[in-house]
Design an enzyme around this catalytic site. Structure first.
Site, PDB file in Angstrom:
ATOM      1  N   LYS A 170       0.887  -1.174   0.000  1.00 51.49           N
ATOM      2  CA  LYS A 170       0.000   0.000   0.000  1.00 51.49           C
ATOM      3  C   LYS A 170       0.920   1.217   0.000  1.00 51.49           C
ATOM      4  CE  LYS A 170      -1.655   3.135   1.952  1.00 51.49           C
ATOM      5  NZ  LYS A 170      -1.491   4.570   1.541  1.00 51.49           N
ATOM      6  N   GLU A 245       9.883   2.050  10.527  1.00 47.50           N
ATOM      7  CA  GLU A 245      10.929   3.030  10.266  1.00 47.50           C
ATOM      8  C   GLU A 245      10.226   4.374  10.361  1.00 47.50           C
ATOM      9  OE1 GLU A 245      13.012   5.542   9.179  1.00 47.50           O
ATOM     10  OE2 GLU A 245      13.093   4.837   7.102  1.00 47.50           O
ATOM     11  N   CYS A 279      13.868  11.306   6.432  1.00 54.56           N
ATOM     12  CA  CYS A 279      13.754  11.003   7.860  1.00 54.56           C
ATOM     13  C   CYS A 279      15.099  11.056   8.576  1.00 54.56           C
ATOM     14  CB  CYS A 279      13.067   9.667   8.068  1.00 54.56           C
ATOM     15  SG  CYS A 279      13.704   8.367   7.005  1.00 54.56           S
ATOM     16  N   GLU A 369       9.994  16.599  14.495  1.00 55.68           N
ATOM     17  CA  GLU A 369      10.385  16.394  13.101  1.00 55.68           C
ATOM     18  C   GLU A 369       9.596  17.366  12.226  1.00 55.68           C
ATOM     19  OE1 GLU A 369       9.322  12.674  10.981  1.00 55.68           O
ATOM     20  OE2 GLU A 369      11.426  12.636  10.418  1.00 55.68           O
TER      21      GLU A 369
HETATM   22  P1  NAP Z   1       1.913   8.837   7.280  1.00 59.65           P
HETATM   23  O1  NAP Z   1       0.498   9.245   7.327  1.00 59.65           O
HETATM   24  O2  NAP Z   1       2.503   8.123   8.429  1.00 59.65           O
HETATM   25  O3  NAP Z   1       2.091   7.993   5.933  1.00 59.65           O
HETATM   26  C1  NAP Z   1       2.884   6.845   5.736  1.00 59.65           C
HETATM   27  C2  NAP Z   1       2.073   5.729   5.092  1.00 59.65           C
HETATM   28  O4  NAP Z   1       1.108   5.208   6.037  1.00 59.65           O
HETATM   29  C3  NAP Z   1       1.241   6.166   3.888  1.00 59.65           C
HETATM   30  O5  NAP Z   1       1.156   5.121   2.955  1.00 59.65           O
HETATM   31  C4  NAP Z   1      -0.102   6.435   4.537  1.00 59.65           C
HETATM   32  O6  NAP Z   1      -1.178   6.479   3.641  1.00 59.65           O
HETATM   33  C5  NAP Z   1      -0.190   5.274   5.490  1.00 59.65           C
HETATM   34  N1  NAP Z   1      -1.171   5.445   6.587  1.00 59.65           N
HETATM   35  C6  NAP Z   1      -1.691   6.605   7.073  1.00 59.65           C
HETATM   36  N2  NAP Z   1      -2.564   6.339   8.062  1.00 59.65           N
HETATM   37  C7  NAP Z   1      -2.601   4.997   8.208  1.00 59.65           C
HETATM   38  C8  NAP Z   1      -3.316   4.113   9.057  1.00 59.65           C
HETATM   39  N3  NAP Z   1      -4.166   4.571   9.968  1.00 59.65           N
HETATM   40  N4  NAP Z   1      -3.123   2.780   8.927  1.00 59.65           N
HETATM   41  C9  NAP Z   1      -2.269   2.306   8.016  1.00 59.65           C
HETATM   42  N5  NAP Z   1      -1.564   3.089   7.174  1.00 59.65           N
HETATM   43  C10 NAP Z   1      -1.723   4.413   7.268  1.00 59.65           C
HETATM   44  O7  NAP Z   1       2.813  10.099   7.000  1.00 59.65           O
HETATM   45  P2  NAP Z   1       2.357  11.431   6.247  1.00 59.65           P
HETATM   46  O8  NAP Z   1       1.042  11.918   6.745  1.00 59.65           O
HETATM   47  O9  NAP Z   1       2.413  11.177   4.811  1.00 59.65           O
HETATM   48  O10 NAP Z   1       3.493  12.440   6.721  1.00 59.65           O
HETATM   49  C11 NAP Z   1       3.374  13.072   7.988  1.00 59.65           C
HETATM   50  C12 NAP Z   1       4.696  13.151   8.707  1.00 59.65           C
HETATM   51  O11 NAP Z   1       5.273  11.852   8.848  1.00 59.65           O
HETATM   52  C13 NAP Z   1       5.783  13.945   7.992  1.00 59.65           C
HETATM   53  O12 NAP Z   1       5.662  15.298   8.204  1.00 59.65           O
HETATM   54  C14 NAP Z   1       7.017  13.362   8.618  1.00 59.65           C
HETATM   55  O13 NAP Z   1       7.272  13.955   9.851  1.00 59.65           O
HETATM   56  C15 NAP Z   1       6.673  11.915   8.817  1.00 59.65           C
HETATM   57  N6  NAP Z   1       7.180  11.047   7.718  1.00 59.65           N
HETATM   58  C16 NAP Z   1       8.257  10.255   7.962  1.00 59.65           C
HETATM   59  C17 NAP Z   1       8.769   9.472   6.937  1.00 59.65           C
HETATM   60  C18 NAP Z   1       9.953   8.575   7.144  1.00 59.65           C
HETATM   61  O14 NAP Z   1      10.630   8.256   6.179  1.00 59.65           O
HETATM   62  N7  NAP Z   1      10.234   8.120   8.341  1.00 59.65           N
HETATM   63  C19 NAP Z   1       8.187   9.481   5.673  1.00 59.65           C
HETATM   64  C20 NAP Z   1       7.066  10.291   5.470  1.00 59.65           C
HETATM   65  C21 NAP Z   1       6.581  11.050   6.486  1.00 59.65           C
HETATM   66  P3  NAP Z   1      -1.566   7.924   3.026  1.00 59.65           P
HETATM   67  O15 NAP Z   1      -0.529   8.220   2.034  1.00 59.65           O
HETATM   68  O16 NAP Z   1      -2.912   7.729   2.427  1.00 59.65           O
HETATM   69  O17 NAP Z   1      -1.574   8.913   4.171  1.00 59.65           O
END
Ligand code: NAP
Ligand code: MG
Length: 462
Positions: A170, A245, A279, A369
């Site tokens: 996904k 991660e 990250c 972050e």
């Molecule tokens: P996120 O919501 O954690 O997204 C990561 C993945 O998880 C996406 O595929 C997302 O789908 C999915 N997801 C979201 N809610 C979920 C749930 N309840 N159950 C299962 N999967 C779920 O991150 P984001 O909103 O895109 O970014 C927000 C913040 O996260 C950033 O500002 C940053 O601080 C952090 N981040 C960290 C990394 C890293 O490499 N460690 C990468 C990205 C972001 P959707 O795309 O539909 O939301």
């Protein structure tokens, strides 16, 4: 951009269960460039069933043959490099050169490393009167973010395939087109049907359904700490393996004997690359008080040179979030020396390369972050003070130490609570385990450590 209007399940593109779609937007100009289906629990269920059905056959495939398939996948990715890079640029907004070199170049290297590891890893070992078999964990649910759209996928799928696992992916809603190209590449290599499956969709719908599915044995997630915590709780209740991660707030520690200009320049480049959406970025620069003013001047000048060449952030929400953090930094008394909260362009989700001086360890911008092109420079009194600041967040993903003597930098690095440290500008190594201490995650990706995440052991006694 070309987009499939179905899910890749059991070796073919199949219609989604629902008609809902996700629009894909180019963050550089805010234009809609395509749409993909928004998967539901029904699609996830079909994909997990396909992965389960394919598991016995793939797990029993000799590692040398699995290796050959992964090598073929690497070759297809390499052959389609330009097309994938253009797609990453269109949906993530990264400059094309970065897309070519890093977003596509790195996963090709990583796929190659797992072709080699699958062929050479000892999937059987002797321990006294036992033979220990290293067997695949089973069906993997992979949930990936948008910041490195292909790398995050390959860093999970390649080791899973090498281990003999089957996968349901996904990908992030913001970057599904790159994931569809990856599925096309899988198809081109002739991987058996069901070994890799793709369900595009929203996190709280498709992502959650995948994490909760009883047919998934291991959930491998990269993204925010908030979602990671939720996934770990769900997996824990079902006694499922989980790999996380998560975020980071890494320290770039410049010790007094270091080459200051080199360390500051590398530190700024590290934070601005990919518009700060990394990250492991070194978002806190720690400088001894005797060199502080000089470092601030060097960093401000380096950041100003980037202008808006760094590309936009991925979407309007991230842009707002990052601008909010910059405003918060100002409100809490940090001193802006480059950039600021104003948008540098009328169109596109751009944020100026921003540098804060006089940041103190307890400030929000030094703790949370930000995930944007924002660098905080902190002042330390002595090495113990620097260590306290470096270790003083809930995160522990990466970091850097610069010193006159390599041994001095290594001694400091040993005391850091973090998973990766670059010594005097050491290069990124795709074979080195990547993952976090503390709330930066559970488990490791890349190299042999990334492979073993997807294996479990069975001991036979003779
Ligand atoms: P996120 O919501 O954690 O997204 C990561 C993945 O998880 C996406 O595929 C997302 O789908 C999915 N997801 C979201 N809610 C979920 C749930 N309840 N159950 C299962 N999967 C779920 O991150 P984001 O909103 O895109 O970014 C927000 C913040 O996260 C950033 O500002 C940053 O601080 C952090 N981040 C960290 C990394 C890293 O490499 N460690 C990468 C990205 C972001 P959707 O795309 O539909 O939301
Ligand atoms: Mg999200």
């Amino acid at each position: 951009m070309k987009a499939h209007d179905g899910m890749y399940i059991d070796g073919a593109w199949r219609p989604a269960a629902d008609r809902d779609a996700i629009e894909v937007v180019n963050p550089a100009d805010e234009q809609v460039i395509g749409q993909v289906p928004a998967g539901t629990a029904e699609d996830v269920d079909a994909a997990v069933r396909a992965a389960r059905a394919a598991l016995p056959g793939w797990a029993a495939t000799p590692p040398s043959e699995r290796a050959a398939r992964i090598a073929a996948l690497r070759d297809v990715l390499a052959a389609r490099k330009e097309e994938i890079a253009e797609t990453v640029t269109a949906e993530l907004g990264s400059p094309l050169e970065l897309s070519q070199k890093v977003h596509v170049g790195l996963p090709i290297t990583v796929a190659g490393s797992y072709a080699e590891l699958a062929a050479t890893y000892a999937f059987e070992e002797k321990a006294g009167n036992s033979t220990v078999l290293h067997e695949p964990v089973g069906v993997v649910g992979a949930i990936t973010p948008w910041n490195y759209p292909l790398h995050q996928v390959v860093a999970k799928v390649a080791p899973a395939l090498a281990a003999g696992c089957t996968v349901v992916l996904k990908p992030a809603e913001d970057t599904p087109l790159t994931a569809q190209l990856f599925a096309e590449a899988v198809h081109e290599t002739g991987l058996p049907a069901g070994v890799f499956n793709l369900v595009t969709g929203l996190g709280p719908v498709a992502g959650q359904a995948l994490a909760e599915h009883p047919g998934v044995d291991l959930v491998s997630f990269t993204g925010s700490t908030a979602v990671g915590r939720q996934i770990a709780a769900t997996a824990g209740a079902a006694v499922k393996k989980v790999a996380l991660e998560l975020g980071g707030k890494s320290a770039n520690v410049i010790l007094p004997g270091a080459d200051l200009a080199k360390a500051v320049k590398a530190g700024v480049a590290n934070v601005m690359s990919n518009s700060g959406q990394t990250c492991s970025a070194w978002t806190r620069m720690l400088v001894h008080r005797s060199q502080y003013d000089e470092a601030v001047e060097l960093a401000a000048a380096a950041a100003a040179k980037y202008g808006d060449r760094i590309g936009p952030l991925v979407n309007a929400k991230q842009q707002q979030r990052v601008r909010g953090y910059i405003q918060k930094g100002v409100a809490e008394g940090a001193r802006l020396v480059a950039g600021g909260p104003e948008s540098p362009r009328e169109r596109g989700y751009f944020v100026s390369p921003t540098v804060f001086a006089d940041v103190t360890p307890e400030m929000t911008i030094a703790q949370e972050e930000i995930f944007g092109p924002v660098l905080s420079i902190l002042r330390y009194e002595d090495e113990d003070d620097a260590l306290r600041i470096a270790n003083g967040t809930v995160y522990g993903l990466a970091g850097a130490v610069w010193a006159g003597e390599e041994g001095e930098a290594v001694a400091f690095a040993r005391r850091m609570e973090t998973g990766q440290v670059d010594i005097n500008g050491g290069r990124f190594n795709p074979l080195a385990p990547f993952g976090g201490y503390k709330q930066s995650g559970v488990g490791r990706e890349l190299g042999v450590h990334g492979l073993t995440e997807y294996l479990q052991t069975k001991s036979l006694q003779f």
